[in-house]
Design a protein around this motif. Structure first.
Motif, short mmCIF file in Angstrom:
data_model
loop_
_atom_site.label_atom_id
_atom_site.label_comp_id
_atom_site.label_asym_id
_atom_site.label_seq_id
_atom_site.Cartn_x
_atom_site.Cartn_y
_atom_site.Cartn_z
N ALA A 191 -63.85 -11.15 39.85
CA ALA A 191 -65.01 -10.64 38.63
C ALA A 191 -64.16 -10.17 37.68
N ALA A 192 -63.10 -10.17 37.65
CA ALA A 192 -62.47 -9.73 36.03
C ALA A 192 -62.51 -10.46 35.72
N ARG A 193 -62.55 -11.65 35.79
CA ARG A 193 -62.37 -12.96 34.45
C ARG A 193 -63.47 -12.78 34.25
N LYS A 194 -64.84 -12.21 35.23
CA LYS A 194 -66.65 -12.04 34.60
C LYS A 194 -66.49 -11.20 33.45
N THR A 195 -65.29 -10.16 33.57
CA THR A 195 -66.24 -9.07 32.95
C THR A 195 -65.00 -8.23 32.47
N ILE A 196 -63.69 -8.43 32.07
CA ILE A 196 -62.63 -8.15 31.38
C ILE A 196 -62.52 -8.51 29.93
N THR A 197 -62.20 -8.42 29.28
CA THR A 197 -61.77 -8.43 27.83
C THR A 197 -60.68 -9.25 28.16
N ARG A 198 -59.62 -8.30 28.55
CA ARG A 198 -57.94 -8.81 28.82
C ARG A 198 -57.92 -8.32 29.50
N PHE A 199 -56.99 -9.01 31.02
CA PHE A 199 -56.14 -7.53 32.44
C PHE A 199 -54.96 -8.22 33.03
N GLU A 200 -54.24 -8.05 33.59
CA GLU A 200 -53.24 -8.58 33.92
C GLU A 200 -53.51 -8.34 35.79
N PHE A 201 -53.50 -9.23 36.23
CA PHE A 201 -53.74 -10.01 37.79
C PHE A 201 -51.98 -11.19 38.02
N VAL A 212 -68.32 -4.11 21.61
CA VAL A 212 -67.99 -5.21 21.22
C VAL A 212 -67.15 -5.15 20.38
N PRO A 213 -65.44 -5.25 21.24
CA PRO A 213 -64.54 -5.67 20.72
C PRO A 213 -63.89 -6.73 19.73
N TRP A 214 -64.31 -7.34 18.76
CA TRP A 214 -63.56 -8.71 18.35
C TRP A 214 -63.22 -8.55 18.70
N ARG A 215 -62.12 -8.69 19.51
CA ARG A 215 -60.91 -9.86 20.95
C ARG A 215 -62.31 -10.57 21.82
N SER A 216 -63.12 -10.46 21.75
CA SER A 216 -64.71 -10.96 22.25
C SER A 216 -64.46 -12.06 21.34
N TYR A 217 -64.76 -12.11 20.04
CA TYR A 217 -65.12 -13.22 18.94
C TYR A 217 -63.43 -14.50 19.62
N ILE A 218 -62.33 -13.76 19.53
CA ILE A 218 -61.26 -14.82 19.64
C ILE A 218 -60.40 -15.24 20.43
N GLY A 219 -60.82 -14.93 22.34
CA GLY A 219 -60.68 -14.65 23.03
C GLY A 219 -61.07 -14.98 24.16
N GLY A 220 -60.68 -15.65 25.19
CA GLY A 220 -61.65 -15.39 26.07
C GLY A 220 -62.24 -17.14 26.76
N PRO A 221 -62.10 -17.78 27.59
CA PRO A 221 -63.19 -19.08 27.91
C PRO A 221 -64.03 -19.00 27.25
N GLU A 222 -64.97 -18.39 26.83
CA GLU A 222 -65.94 -18.25 26.25
C GLU A 222 -66.33 -17.34 25.23
N PRO A 223 -65.67 -17.69 24.21
CA PRO A 223 -65.71 -16.78 22.96
C PRO A 223 -66.85 -16.84 22.16
#
Length: 204
Positions: A179-189, A39-50
């Motif tokens: 698929a990336a948006r659902k699963t990857i915390t931070r990605f380049e596309f 559980v990365p800390w970034r999952s609490y401070i980023g993404g459309p649904e932290p």
């Protein structure tokens, strides 16, 4: 005995302000919050649904901030007296290279549905995200279009190498992106950096 009621967790912006005030990196914040590698800390401070920070975890974080070491040790001692068993002190460091510099982390990789999944730092949570990504890509019928998914642990960013196939249309690329948006915390596309969504954590 009084209890905390009607708790509303701090939002992602408030947690980012806390992190800035403390001057901590993501790894230090994860340690402060008692998070494990999955559980990365970034999952609490980023993404459309932290993720939502549960009151017990926030209490733990703030106790670490306001209690001195002796007081904190008393809390840990009380936990052990209550029957808990755990390790607290940092483990003895493994033997370091002769130069004195820490050994670089080893990469982890595996093949799934024809895709090469790589975590540059061998992080468990990164490999879990990559496996979930591969699963969704496979279900979407576009796994043959992804040659490699590489998680750069140093900058917390995942990049994808797509097949050089002129027949790949926008619809297929959209399914890979979803698929990336659902699963990857931070990605380049497509030359842009995105933050993926991770479901909120239950209070516990």
């Amino acid at each position: 005995m009084k209890t905390i009621q009607n708790y509303l967790p701090p939002d992602a912006q408030a947690l980012r302000r806390l992190q800035d005030r403390l001057g901590h990196g993501d790894a230090q914040m994860a340690e402060l919050a008692g998070l494990d590698a999955a559980v990365p800390w970034r999952s609490y401070i980023g993404g459309p649904e932290p993720r939502a920070l549960g009151r017990q975890r926030l209490f733990y974080m703030m106790a670490r901030q306001v209690l001195d070491e002796a007081q904190w040790r008393r809390v840990l001692a009380a936990m052990r007296e209550a029957g808990a068993r755990f390790d607290y002190d940092d483990p003895a460091p493994a033997s370091a290279p002769a130069s004195g510099d820490p050994a670089p982390p080893e990469a982890a990789e595996e093949h799934k549905f024809g895709m090469l999944l790589v975590s540059g730092g061998g992080a468990f949570h990164e490999m879990e995200q990559l496996r979930e990504f591969a699963h969704f890509v496979h279900e979407a019928g576009v796994s043959g279009l992804v040659r490699r998914a590489y998680y750069d642990s140093d900058i917390d960013l995942c990049r994808f190498t797509l097949a050089d196939d002129p027949t790949t249309g926008e619809a297929a690329r959209d399914r890979i992106f979803d698929a990336a948006r659902k699963t990857i915390t931070r990605f380049e596309f497509g030359g842009r950096i995105y933050q993926g969504g991770i479901p909120p954590e239950s209070d516990g």
